[in-house]
Design a protein around this motif. Structure first.
Motif, mmCIF file in Angstrom:
data_model
loop_
_atom_site.group_PDB
_atom_site.id
_atom_site.type_symbol
_atom_site.label_atom_id
_atom_site.label_comp_id
_atom_site.label_asym_id
_atom_site.label_seq_id
_atom_site.Cartn_x
_atom_site.Cartn_y
_atom_site.Cartn_z
ATOM 1 N N SER A 104 0.805 -1.218 0.000
ATOM 2 C CA SER A 104 0.000 0.000 0.000
ATOM 3 C C SER A 104 0.839 1.270 0.000
ATOM 4 N N LYS A 105 2.128 1.168 0.306
ATOM 5 C CA LYS A 105 2.981 2.351 0.301
ATOM 6 C C LYS A 105 3.507 2.601 -1.103
ATOM 7 N N GLY A 106 3.171 3.773 -1.636
ATOM 8 C CA GLY A 106 3.592 4.124 -2.983
ATOM 9 C C GLY A 106 4.598 5.252 -2.979
ATOM 10 N N GLU A 107 5.396 5.305 -4.012
ATOM 11 C CA GLU A 107 6.433 6.316 -4.154
ATOM 12 C C GLU A 107 5.991 7.393 -5.137
ATOM 13 N N LEU A 108 5.880 8.641 -4.648
ATOM 14 C CA LEU A 108 5.524 9.772 -5.500
ATOM 15 C C LEU A 108 6.801 10.342 -6.101
ATOM 16 N N PHE A 109 6.931 10.208 -7.415
ATOM 17 C CA PHE A 109 8.069 10.784 -8.119
ATOM 18 C C PHE A 109 7.682 12.205 -8.523
ATOM 19 N N PHE A 163 -4.087 2.838 -11.693
ATOM 20 C CA PHE A 163 -4.462 4.155 -11.186
ATOM 21 C C PHE A 163 -3.213 5.022 -11.157
ATOM 22 N N SER A 164 -3.398 6.326 -11.023
ATOM 23 C CA SER A 164 -2.262 7.239 -10.894
ATOM 24 C C SER A 164 -2.700 8.487 -10.147
ATOM 25 N N TRP A 165 -1.747 9.107 -9.493
ATOM 26 C CA TRP A 165 -1.982 10.361 -8.769
ATOM 27 C C TRP A 165 -0.840 11.305 -9.098
ATOM 28 N N ASP A 166 -1.180 12.541 -9.490
ATOM 29 C CA ASP A 166 -0.155 13.507 -9.886
ATOM 30 C C ASP A 166 0.395 14.317 -8.716
ATOM 31 N N GLY A 167 -0.056 13.975 -7.497
ATOM 32 C CA GLY A 167 0.447 14.678 -6.321
ATOM 33 C C GLY A 167 -0.326 15.927 -5.969
ATOM 34 N N LYS A 168 -1.377 16.212 -6.715
ATOM 35 C CA LYS A 168 -2.135 17.439 -6.473
ATOM 36 C C LYS A 168 -2.981 17.324 -5.212
ATOM 37 N N LEU A 169 -2.962 18.410 -4.393
ATOM 38 C CA LEU A 169 -3.709 18.462 -3.149
ATOM 39 C C LEU A 169 -5.008 19.251 -3.336
ATOM 40 N N ALA A 170 -5.838 19.230 -2.296
ATOM 41 C CA ALA A 170 -7.143 19.881 -2.376
ATOM 42 C C ALA A 170 -7.031 21.376 -2.638
ATOM 43 N N ASP A 171 -5.986 22.050 -2.143
ATOM 44 C CA ASP A 171 -5.842 23.494 -2.332
ATOM 45 C C ASP A 171 -5.163 23.866 -3.642
ATOM 46 N N GLY A 172 -4.891 22.880 -4.483
ATOM 47 C CA GLY A 172 -4.295 23.148 -5.782
ATOM 48 C C GLY A 172 -2.781 23.049 -5.809
ATOM 49 N N SER A 173 -2.142 22.954 -4.652
ATOM 50 C CA SER A 173 -0.686 22.787 -4.602
ATOM 51 C C SER A 173 -0.339 21.312 -4.785
ATOM 52 N N TYR A 174 0.951 21.038 -4.788
ATOM 53 C CA TYR A 174 1.385 19.660 -5.008
ATOM 54 C C TYR A 174 2.185 19.151 -3.809
ATOM 55 N N ALA A 175 2.022 17.875 -3.534
ATOM 56 C CA ALA A 175 2.752 17.229 -2.442
ATOM 57 C C ALA A 175 4.196 17.002 -2.870
ATOM 58 N N PRO A 176 5.123 17.094 -1.947
ATOM 59 C CA PRO A 176 6.533 16.837 -2.290
ATOM 60 C C PRO A 176 6.761 15.356 -2.577
ATOM 61 N N ALA A 177 7.811 15.071 -3.293
ATOM 62 C CA ALA A 177 8.159 13.677 -3.587
ATOM 63 C C ALA A 177 8.388 12.931 -2.282
ATOM 64 N N GLY A 178 8.009 11.665 -2.267
ATOM 65 C CA GLY A 178 8.162 10.871 -1.063
ATOM 66 C C GLY A 178 7.256 9.664 -1.066
ATOM 67 N N THR A 179 7.070 9.092 0.100
ATOM 68 C CA THR A 179 6.265 7.882 0.245
ATOM 69 C C THR A 179 4.894 8.217 0.809
ATOM 70 N N TYR A 180 3.867 7.668 0.180
ATOM 71 C CA TYR A 180 2.486 7.894 0.611
ATOM 72 C C TYR A 180 1.740 6.560 0.604
#
Length: 232
Positions: A104-109, A163-180
């Motif tokens: 379940s732990k994914g790596e956000l590049f 599935f895929s996630w581009d790192g975008k957050l609810a406020d329109g900013s992006y999450a930093p690279a890391g593990t989620y």
């Protein structure tokens, strides 16, 4: 007149050079020892009751069989070592590539913009969808369990669904690279059920452990045969 036998080597009279301590240590006879024993047996046989040809040939056949088995074992050992080396060499081509592994732990590049802030990224994977499920809800969480993003996937079949996630957050900013963490749920037979998630991780190195090729990623180590898909 009595004859004496050396206490350090009682087998010296028949030409064996190995002392008893060494023989006990190895617990086996080599080819030279076998031939010396056979020659001594022929030399000291009763001339009125010599060894039968069949018995002599049987001993020679046994010696040839043992020698052949030893040679075969050495050849097989050499072949196995060679094949293992080839497997590791082939697997090394996966270094730097992404593989799909269960977890379940994914790596956000992610990426970083000119302003130094996190930009669009990519966290990809797949969900194992059961038969009869029409939609799957995905929740992306940080290390503290806070939900950063949710999305609903419409599915038309069973099995692994990407599935895929581009790192975008609810406020329109992006999450930093890391593990989620990626949590997938669906309604199965009228009840909410967690589904198995597979995520993409980059291979950093390859090793051989207990005859298994191991791929090392930021999410941990996994055997090559546990990889469900190799990504670009």
């Amino acid at each position: 007149m009595t004859s004496s036998v050396s206490s350090s080597n009682p087998y010296a009279d028949i030409g064996l050079s190995a002392p008893p301590a060494q023989a006990a240590k190895t617990n086996e006879l080599g080819q030279d020892d076998f031939l010396k024993l056979m020659t001594t047996q022929l030399t000291h046989q009763d001339p009125f009751e010599p060894m039968e040809n069949g018995e002599f040939l049987a001993q020679m056949a046994q010696f040839s069989t043992v020698s052949g088995i030893q040679g075969l074992q050495q050849s097989v050992t050499s072949l196995v070592s060679s094949l293992q080396g080839d497997r590791v060499l082939q697997a090394s081509s996966l270094v730097g590539k992404k593989v799909l592994i269960e977890g379940s732990k994914g790596e956000l590049f992610g990426s970083v913009g000119e302003d130094g802030k996190a930009g669009p990224g990519s966290l990809s994977g797949a969900v194992d969808v059961p038969v009869g499920v029409s939609s799957v809800t995905l929740a992306i969480q940080n290390a503290n369990g806070e939900v950063l993003n949710t999305q609903t996937m419409t599915v038309s079949g069973s099995g692994l669904t990407d599935f895929s996630w581009d790192g975008k957050l609810a406020d329109g900013s992006y999450a930093p690279a890391g593990t989620y963490k990626v949590v997938a749920q669906a309604t199965v037979n009228g009840k909410a059920q967690d589904l198995t998630v597979q995520t993409a991780s980059a291979v950093s190195s390859v090793s051989l452990a207990n005859d298994a090729i191991m791929l090392h990623t930021a999410q941990g180590s996994v055997a090559l045969d546990k990889v469900s898909r190799i990504l670009a």
